[in-house]
Design a protein around this motif. Structure first.
Motif, mmCIF file in Angstrom:
data_model
loop_
_atom_site.group_PDB
_atom_site.id
_atom_site.type_symbol
_atom_site.label_atom_id
_atom_site.label_comp_id
_atom_site.label_asym_id
_atom_site.label_seq_id
_atom_site.Cartn_x
_atom_site.Cartn_y
_atom_site.Cartn_z
ATOM 1 N N THR A 348 -4.044 4.578 -4.706
ATOM 2 C CA THR A 348 -4.798 6.137 -4.384
ATOM 3 C C THR A 348 -3.325 7.269 -3.756
ATOM 4 N N ALA A 349 -3.540 8.054 -3.780
ATOM 5 C CA ALA A 349 -2.421 9.200 -3.138
ATOM 6 C C ALA A 349 -2.246 8.724 -1.761
ATOM 7 N N ASP A 350 -2.775 8.542 -0.674
ATOM 8 C CA ASP A 350 -2.561 7.387 0.378
ATOM 9 C C ASP A 350 -2.184 6.682 0.029
ATOM 10 N N ASP A 351 -2.732 5.324 -0.214
ATOM 11 C CA ASP A 351 -1.838 3.888 -0.150
ATOM 12 C C ASP A 351 -0.414 4.599 -0.572
ATOM 13 N N LEU A 353 1.447 7.198 -0.222
ATOM 14 C CA LEU A 353 2.049 7.540 1.098
ATOM 15 C C LEU A 353 2.747 6.904 2.277
ATOM 16 N N VAL A 354 1.751 6.016 2.093
ATOM 17 C CA VAL A 354 1.895 4.456 3.090
ATOM 18 C C VAL A 354 3.244 3.842 2.742
ATOM 19 N N ALA A 355 2.901 3.132 1.623
ATOM 20 C CA ALA A 355 3.839 2.609 1.372
ATOM 21 C C ALA A 355 5.413 3.246 1.414
ATOM 22 N N PHE A 356 5.573 4.362 0.641
ATOM 23 C CA PHE A 356 7.063 5.374 0.690
ATOM 24 C C PHE A 356 7.039 5.967 2.596
#
Length: 360
Positions: A348-351, A353-356
């Motif tokens: 997902t987008a949130d996944d 963002l967290v990884a980035f």
């Protein structure tokens, strides 16, 4: 050509030599305006020398097939390529290679438009060869000002993506040379925008005239749109094929979608990072660039949706490593050059963002 760096002087000769000796050439490029132009310039030279070739563009190119005598990666690194163009502007490097193969096949205006996509200002021998005049006004690809302003992705303002609003701004404007229009566009672009918007909008003003799409900046805007949305049309356009109506319609819809996505995005601000979470399918590369130029108060702008992300960084901020590491953490891949990049991933987008943020 004013740009960040020039290719190694020997690189065009080496690439040209590899292509000249090949019986079949494969050109594999990233799906952006500079890369589609560079690919088209190389393909024109191959056509002029009767060399069979195949082209492909993708936001994140797959490893190329191994059936070609020579594979050229345009805008990215590839372990399976025999040569690569990575220096920005790609179009200038490609023009140098093409000149080695078939000097008469080089279209200087096309090369300048591709370089414009990469952020370079027209100058040098390409500009001399193209002999383009500069005039007051706004860089649009069509005589219809309302359509041009609404579709343009060189600017993000209240009229962007909305022809009715653009037409209303033009209503009663008596401005044959475009000076008053340029002032209106500049003022609209900086309203409620970040400080760098004042610099960003300058690229849309005082355009160079161009036969194919009215202005050089308008030509570049169309190349960028079709490269991302309809790569096959982008290649045809760069090859000089008669696809202008299709390209303009693609550009118009691309601009509408990009501006709408940026307005509707769920935004968030972090230390050094501004995020625009975008719902549905949108041209993320364009959204990230517009966000960076007109909306992001941070040096890095990230546009992200489920399965895909695009990032644009200013001030020399390095993004290639975090972009790639975040994608790899989610079983994905990424490409980046000169502060711009794209990633595809499983999540997902949130996944992402967290990884980035963890990789920064």
């Amino acid at each position: 050509m004013s740009a960040a760096g020039r290719p190694n002087e020997d690189a065009p000769g080496r690439t040209a030599a590899a292509m000249r000796e090949a019986g079949f050439v494969r050109l594999v490029g990233t799906a952006d305006g500079d890369a589609v132009t560079a690919t088209g310039l190389l393909a024109r030279a191959l056509e002029a020398t009767d060399t069979p070739y195949q082209t492909s563009l993708a936001a994140v190119p797959e490893p190329p097939a191994t059936d070609a005598d020579c594979t050229v990666a345009v805008g990215h690194e590839s372990g399976g390529a025999d040569a690569a163009l990575r220096e920005t502007p790609l179009s200038v490097a490609a023009a140098d290679v093409a000149r080695e193969l078939a000097a008469d096949a080089v279209d200087p205006t096309l090369a300048l438009a591709g370089a414009f996509c990469a952020g370079a200002e027209p100058s040098g021998r390409l500009l001399e060869a193209a002999n383009l005049d500069r005039r007051p006004g706004v860089a649009l690809p069509t005589e219809d000002r309302a359509t041009g302003l609404a579709g343009s992705t060189l600017v993000h303002a209240g009229f962007s993506g909305d022809e009715e609003t653009a037409a209303g701004m033009l209503d009663g404007l008596d401005d044959e040379d475009g000076r008053e229009l340029a002032s209106l566009v500049a003022l609209a672009a900086v309203e409620d925008a970040v400080p760098r918007a004042a610099e960003s909008v300058q690229r849309a003003l005082r355009p160079h005239e161009c036969d194919r799409f009215e202005t050089l900046g308008g030509y570049a805007d169309v190349l960028g749109a079709v490269a991302r949305d309809r790569p096959g049309v982008g290649i045809a356009l760069a090859l000089g094929r008669d696809v202008e109506p299709t390209a303009l319609e693609t550009w118009r819809e691309h601009g509408r979608r990009a501006h709408a996505a940026l307005r509707a995005a769920d935004t968030g601000r972090y230390d050094g990072l501004f995020v625009a979470r975008v719902g549905g399918k949108a041209p993320l590369g364009t959204v990230a660039r517009l966000c960076s130029q007109y909306r992001s108060p941070e040096p890095v702008a990230l546009a992200v949706t489920d399965g895909e992300a695009a990032v644009v960084a200013g001030n020399g901020t390095a993004i290639e490593a975090p972009l790639g590491e975040a994608a790899a953490a989610l079983d994905g891949r990424a490409v980046a050059r000169d502060g711009r990049g794209t990633a595809t991933f499983d999540g997902t987008a949130d996944d992402y963002l967290v990884a980035f943020r963890e990789a920064q």
